[in-house]
Design a protein around this motif. Structure first.
Motif, PDB file in Angstrom:
ATOM      1  N   ILE A 162       0.956  -1.297   0.052  1.00 21.89           N
ATOM      2  CA  ILE A 162      -0.181  -0.042   0.232  1.00 21.89           C
ATOM      3  C   ILE A 162       0.913   1.299  -0.078  1.00 21.89           C
ATOM      4  CG2 ILE A 162      -2.103   1.039   0.947  1.00 21.89           C
ATOM      5  CD1 ILE A 162      -2.283  -1.537   2.641  1.00 21.89           C
ATOM      6  N   LEU A 163       0.506   2.065  -0.915  1.00 21.08           N
ATOM      7  CA  LEU A 163       1.666   3.389  -1.249  1.00 21.08           C
ATOM      8  C   LEU A 163       0.986   4.527  -0.798  1.00 21.08           C
ATOM      9  CD1 LEU A 163       2.884   2.529  -4.496  1.00 21.08           C
ATOM     10  CD2 LEU A 163       3.947   1.837  -2.699  1.00 21.08           C
ATOM     11  N   GLY A 164       1.657   5.297   0.012  1.00 19.74           N
ATOM     12  CA  GLY A 164       0.980   6.756   0.621  1.00 19.74           C
ATOM     13  C   GLY A 164       0.191   6.567   1.834  1.00 19.74           C
ATOM     14  N   LEU A 165       0.300   7.669   2.632  1.00 10.52           N
ATOM     15  CA  LEU A 165      -0.482   7.541   3.979  1.00 10.52           C
ATOM     16  C   LEU A 165      -1.958   7.682   3.602  1.00 10.52           C
ATOM     17  CD1 LEU A 165       1.720  10.241   6.030  1.00 10.52           C
ATOM     18  CD2 LEU A 165       1.483   7.782   6.395  1.00 10.52           C
ATOM     19  N   ASP A 166      -2.535   8.299   2.715  1.00  9.58           N
ATOM     20  CA  ASP A 166      -3.902   8.322   2.641  1.00  9.58           C
ATOM     21  C   ASP A 166      -4.511   6.936   2.334  1.00  9.58           C
ATOM     22  OD1 ASP A 166      -4.151  11.035   2.956  1.00  9.58           O
ATOM     23  OD2 ASP A 166      -4.099  11.630   0.901  1.00  9.58           O
ATOM     24  N   ALA A 167      -3.893   6.213   1.342  1.00 11.23           N
ATOM     25  CA  ALA A 167      -4.346   4.746   0.888  1.00 11.23           C
ATOM     26  C   ALA A 167      -3.905   3.986   2.288  1.00 11.23           C
ATOM     27  CB  ALA A 167      -3.384   4.379  -0.159  1.00 11.23           C
ATOM     28  N   ILE A 168      -2.983   4.088   3.015  1.00  9.32           N
ATOM     29  CA  ILE A 168      -2.783   3.303   4.151  1.00  9.32           C
ATOM     30  C   ILE A 168      -3.803   3.499   5.163  1.00  9.32           C
ATOM     31  CG2 ILE A 168      -1.359   2.736   6.310  1.00  9.32           C
ATOM     32  CD1 ILE A 168       0.965   3.460   4.218  1.00  9.32           C
ATOM     33  N   ASN A 169      -4.249   4.847   5.407  1.00 11.37           N
ATOM     34  CA  ASN A 169      -5.285   5.002   6.450  1.00 11.37           C
ATOM     35  C   ASN A 169      -6.571   4.505   5.808  1.00 11.37           C
ATOM     36  OD1 ASN A 169      -3.494   6.447   8.239  1.00 11.37           O
ATOM     37  ND2 ASN A 169      -3.902   8.400   7.237  1.00 11.37           N
ATOM     38  N   ALA A 170      -6.767   4.814   4.400  1.00 13.36           N
ATOM     39  CA  ALA A 170      -8.074   4.099   4.045  1.00 13.36           C
ATOM     40  C   ALA A 170      -8.090   2.836   4.318  1.00 13.36           C
ATOM     41  CB  ALA A 170      -8.306   4.613   2.550  1.00 13.36           C
ATOM     42  N   GLU A 171      -7.049   1.889   4.044  1.00 13.14           N
ATOM     43  CA  GLU A 171      -6.940   0.457   4.220  1.00 13.14           C
ATOM     44  C   GLU A 171      -7.300  -0.128   5.657  1.00 13.14           C
ATOM     45  OE1 GLU A 171      -7.462  -2.031   2.036  1.00 13.14           O
ATOM     46  OE2 GLU A 171      -7.868  -0.280   0.859  1.00 13.14           O
ATOM     47  N   GLN A 228       5.579   5.800   4.899  1.00  9.48           N
ATOM     48  CA  GLN A 228       4.804   6.179   3.650  1.00  9.48           C
ATOM     49  C   GLN A 228       4.334   4.780   2.903  1.00  9.48           C
ATOM     50  OE1 GLN A 228       4.153   9.088   2.580  1.00  9.48           O
ATOM     51  NE2 GLN A 228       4.863  10.030   4.421  1.00  9.48           N
ATOM     52  N   ILE A 229       4.954   3.559   2.985  1.00 14.89           N
ATOM     53  CA  ILE A 229       4.821   2.259   2.686  1.00 14.89           C
ATOM     54  C   ILE A 229       4.305   1.421   3.572  1.00 14.89           C
ATOM     55  CG2 ILE A 229       5.318   0.416   1.021  1.00 14.89           C
ATOM     56  CD1 ILE A 229       7.267   2.723  -0.192  1.00 14.89           C
ATOM     57  N   ALA A 230       3.129   0.582   3.252  1.00 15.36           N
ATOM     58  CA  ALA A 230       2.812  -0.535   4.261  1.00 15.36           C
ATOM     59  C   ALA A 230       2.451  -1.920   3.353  1.00 15.36           C
ATOM     60  CB  ALA A 230       1.706   0.085   5.147  1.00 15.36           C
ATOM     61  N   LEU A 231       2.513  -2.899   4.298  1.00 15.66           N
ATOM     62  CA  LEU A 231       2.329  -4.308   3.743  1.00 15.66           C
ATOM     63  C   LEU A 231       0.778  -4.663   4.533  1.00 15.66           C
ATOM     64  CD1 LEU A 231       5.832  -5.972   3.599  1.00 15.66           C
ATOM     65  CD2 LEU A 231       4.484  -4.897   1.717  1.00 15.66           C
ATOM     66  N   ALA A 232       0.135  -5.196   3.618  1.00 15.15           N
ATOM     67  CA  ALA A 232      -1.129  -5.829   4.142  1.00 15.15           C
ATOM     68  C   ALA A 232      -0.829  -7.193   3.972  1.00 15.15           C
ATOM     69  CB  ALA A 232      -2.284  -5.430   3.551  1.00 15.15           C
ATOM     70  N   ILE A 233      -0.869  -8.190   5.057  1.00 11.90           N
ATOM     71  CA  ILE A 233      -0.420  -9.613   5.152  1.00 11.90           C
ATOM     72  C   ILE A 233      -1.538 -10.399   5.469  1.00 11.90           C
ATOM     73  CG2 ILE A 233       1.078 -11.246   6.253  1.00 11.90           C
ATOM     74  CD1 ILE A 233       3.101  -8.742   6.901  1.00 11.90           C
ATOM     75  N   HIS A 234      -1.865 -11.408   4.397  1.00 12.65           N
ATOM     76  CA  HIS A 234      -2.997 -12.042   4.688  1.00 12.65           C
ATOM     77  C   HIS A 234      -2.519 -13.531   4.794  1.00 12.65           C
ATOM     78  CE1 HIS A 234      -6.235  -9.109   3.427  1.00 12.65           C
ATOM     79  NE2 HIS A 234      -5.163  -8.624   2.678  1.00 12.65           N
ATOM     80  N   GLN A 235      -1.270 -13.717   4.609  1.00  8.16           N
ATOM     81  CA  GLN A 235      -0.962 -15.319   4.693  1.00  8.16           C
ATOM     82  C   GLN A 235      -0.941 -15.899   6.130  1.00  8.16           C
ATOM     83  OE1 GLN A 235       1.360 -17.543   5.708  1.00  8.16           O
ATOM     84  NE2 GLN A 235       0.807 -18.730   3.758  1.00  8.16           N
ATOM     85  N   PRO A 236      -1.764 -16.783   6.305  1.00  6.88           N
ATOM     86  CA  PRO A 236      -2.071 -17.293   7.625  1.00  6.88           C
ATOM     87  C   PRO A 236      -0.959 -17.425   8.529  1.00  6.88           C
ATOM     88  CG  PRO A 236      -3.623 -18.390   6.183  1.00  6.88           C
ATOM     89  CD  PRO A 236      -2.454 -17.632   5.299  1.00  6.88           C
ATOM     90  N   ALA A 237       0.249 -18.273   8.068  1.00  2.00           N
ATOM     91  CA  ALA A 237       1.134 -18.584   8.739  1.00  2.00           C
ATOM     92  C   ALA A 237       1.748 -17.276   9.287  1.00  2.00           C
ATOM     93  CB  ALA A 237       2.426 -19.287   8.271  1.00  2.00           C
ATOM     94  N   VAL A 238       2.255 -16.343   8.595  1.00  2.49           N
ATOM     95  CA  VAL A 238       2.770 -14.964   9.004  1.00  2.49           C
ATOM     96  C   VAL A 238       2.020 -14.451   9.885  1.00  2.49           C
ATOM     97  CG1 VAL A 238       3.905 -12.871   8.165  1.00  2.49           C
ATOM     98  CG2 VAL A 238       4.065 -14.907   6.728  1.00  2.49           C
ATOM     99  N   VAL A 239       0.434 -14.299   9.617  1.00  4.98           N
ATOM    100  CA  VAL A 239      -0.285 -13.327  10.427  1.00  4.98           C
ATOM    101  C   VAL A 239      -0.062 -14.160  11.903  1.00  4.98           C
ATOM    102  CG1 VAL A 239      -2.537 -12.947  11.007  1.00  4.98           C
ATOM    103  CG2 VAL A 239      -1.732 -12.510   8.831  1.00  4.98           C
TER     104      VAL A 239
END
Length: 365
Positions: A144-153, A251-262
């Motif tokens: 996810i790129l940018g603070l606005d997009a991160i906050n929206a997510e 300014q860049i974030a990762l959204a992690i859905h991989q069950p083992a990593v979570v």
């Protein structure tokens, strides 16, 4: 009344009942101020020509013309039909209505344009959200790129959250504006029964806005603790998606859905949570003393590891100035006069060995 000198300063004409003036340096300097006095006279004496007004005020024709021009730009002078060059006055209220009419039309146009832009961009927002969620279904880790997009997510994930949210907020106290902005979503989750646990660093306990926020969270059923050091920012919703920063400036974030990593990140959170201290909204003297001792012990360890003041401050979530204040107290406690001497005295004191033994005893117990 007219003379050559006046003609060289300004020309006043009332042909066709229309005021025409030529401003001079004198008019530019005095016209605005004089316009109030001229307006007062024109209100008292109706059907007055400007030449007569000049005589009554004892002004030159140029000075009167400059003041009249100022009134005319606000439409406060009204030519009287059939009265030659005589003028009456208009009320400021009616002048405002006339002058504001075109501006009001512009405002209405801008408001319509703003609504159109909101509607157009709203459609793109729907597309964006759908595309992100489709990507999440395909990808176990998304960027996810940018603070606005991160906050929206984050807001979207908070709205979907139904059971639990785990949060690590490193650093000191958060800005009051950030806390106020996040409270709406936090309260909504708590009020619909979502279990919330949050970890701060000890330094946040000395930040009034953060303490007030913790009080709100606790009142609504959330649990908050603090530690001396912790991992980087981490937010986990329903143990299904975790958000972590991908760059130091966030300014860049990762959204992690991989069950083992979570699940791994959940275990990291649980380890910090078990070692953390309950965060009270009110600092009590014994707690403060214990926290300060813990912070200074952490600083002693980092000094022994050769960390700089800036690095220590960053790891403990305090300002460099606060960190140096703690270091100065440590110098005083050990009687050291230099960094090198402090290192020798710390090593000779056995304080680090004693701390290690205490930790081993805890593990064995």
């Amino acid at each position: 009344m007219r003379n050559a000198r006046l003609d060289s300063m300004a020309t006043v004409s009332f042909g066709g009942g229309t005021l025409r003036t030529q401003r001079t340096e004198q008019g530019v300097n005095t016209g605005e101020v004089d316009s109030v006095e001229l307006y007062r006279l024109m209100i008292r004496v109706q059907d007055l020509e400007l030449s007569e007004a000049a005589d009554m005020l004892g002004w030159s024709e140029g000075r009167t013309a400059a003041a009249a021009e100022w009134l005319s730009r606000y439409e406060l002078l009204v030519p009287l039909l059939g009265e030659g060059s005589a003028f009456g006055v208009s009320t400021p209220r009616s002048a405002v209505s006339r002058l504001m009419a075109p501006l009001d039309q512009q405002f209405e146009h801008l408001e319509r344009e703003a609504e159109r832009l909101r509607a157009d961009l709203g459609r793109y927002q729907v597309t964006y959200s759908e595309a992100i969620h489709e990507a999440e279904d395909r990808n176990e880790i998304s960027t996810i790129l940018g603070l606005d997009a991160i906050n929206a997510e984050l807001e979207s994930a908070a709205a979907r959250c139904t059971e639990e949210v785990l949060t690590v907020q490193p650093g000191g106290g958060r800005k009051a504006e950030s806390l106020a902005a996040s409270w709406e979503h936090t309260r909504a989750m708590l009020e619909r029964g979502v279990q919330m646990r949050t970890i701060y660093q000890h330094s946040a306990r000395f930040h009034s806005a953060t303490r007030q926020y913790v009080k709100q969270v606790s009142t609504h059923g959330g649990a908050v603790r603090s530690v001396d050091e912790c991992t980087d920012r981490l937010i986990i919703f329903d143990r299904e998606v975790a958000f972590i920063p991908a760059r130091s400036d966030r300014q860049i974030a990762l959204a992690i859905h991989q069950p083992a990593v979570v699940e791994f990140l959940v275990s990291v959170f649980e380890r910090f949570w078990n070692d953390a201290t309950p965060f009270s909204a009110h600092n009590r003297a014994p707690e403060v003393k214990t926290l300060l001792s813990g912070v200074r012990m952490s600083i002693i360890k980092l000094l022994a590891d050769g960390e700089t003041d800036n690095a220590i401050a960053r790891r403990l979530g305090v300002s460099v100035r606060t960190c140096r204040g703690h270091i100065a107290k440590i110098y005083e406690d050990f009687g050291a006069r230099s960094r090198c001497q402090l290192g020798v005295l710390i090593a000779a004191s056995g304080v680090l060995d004693a701390d290690d033994e205490e930790g081993d005893a805890d593990v064995d117990g």
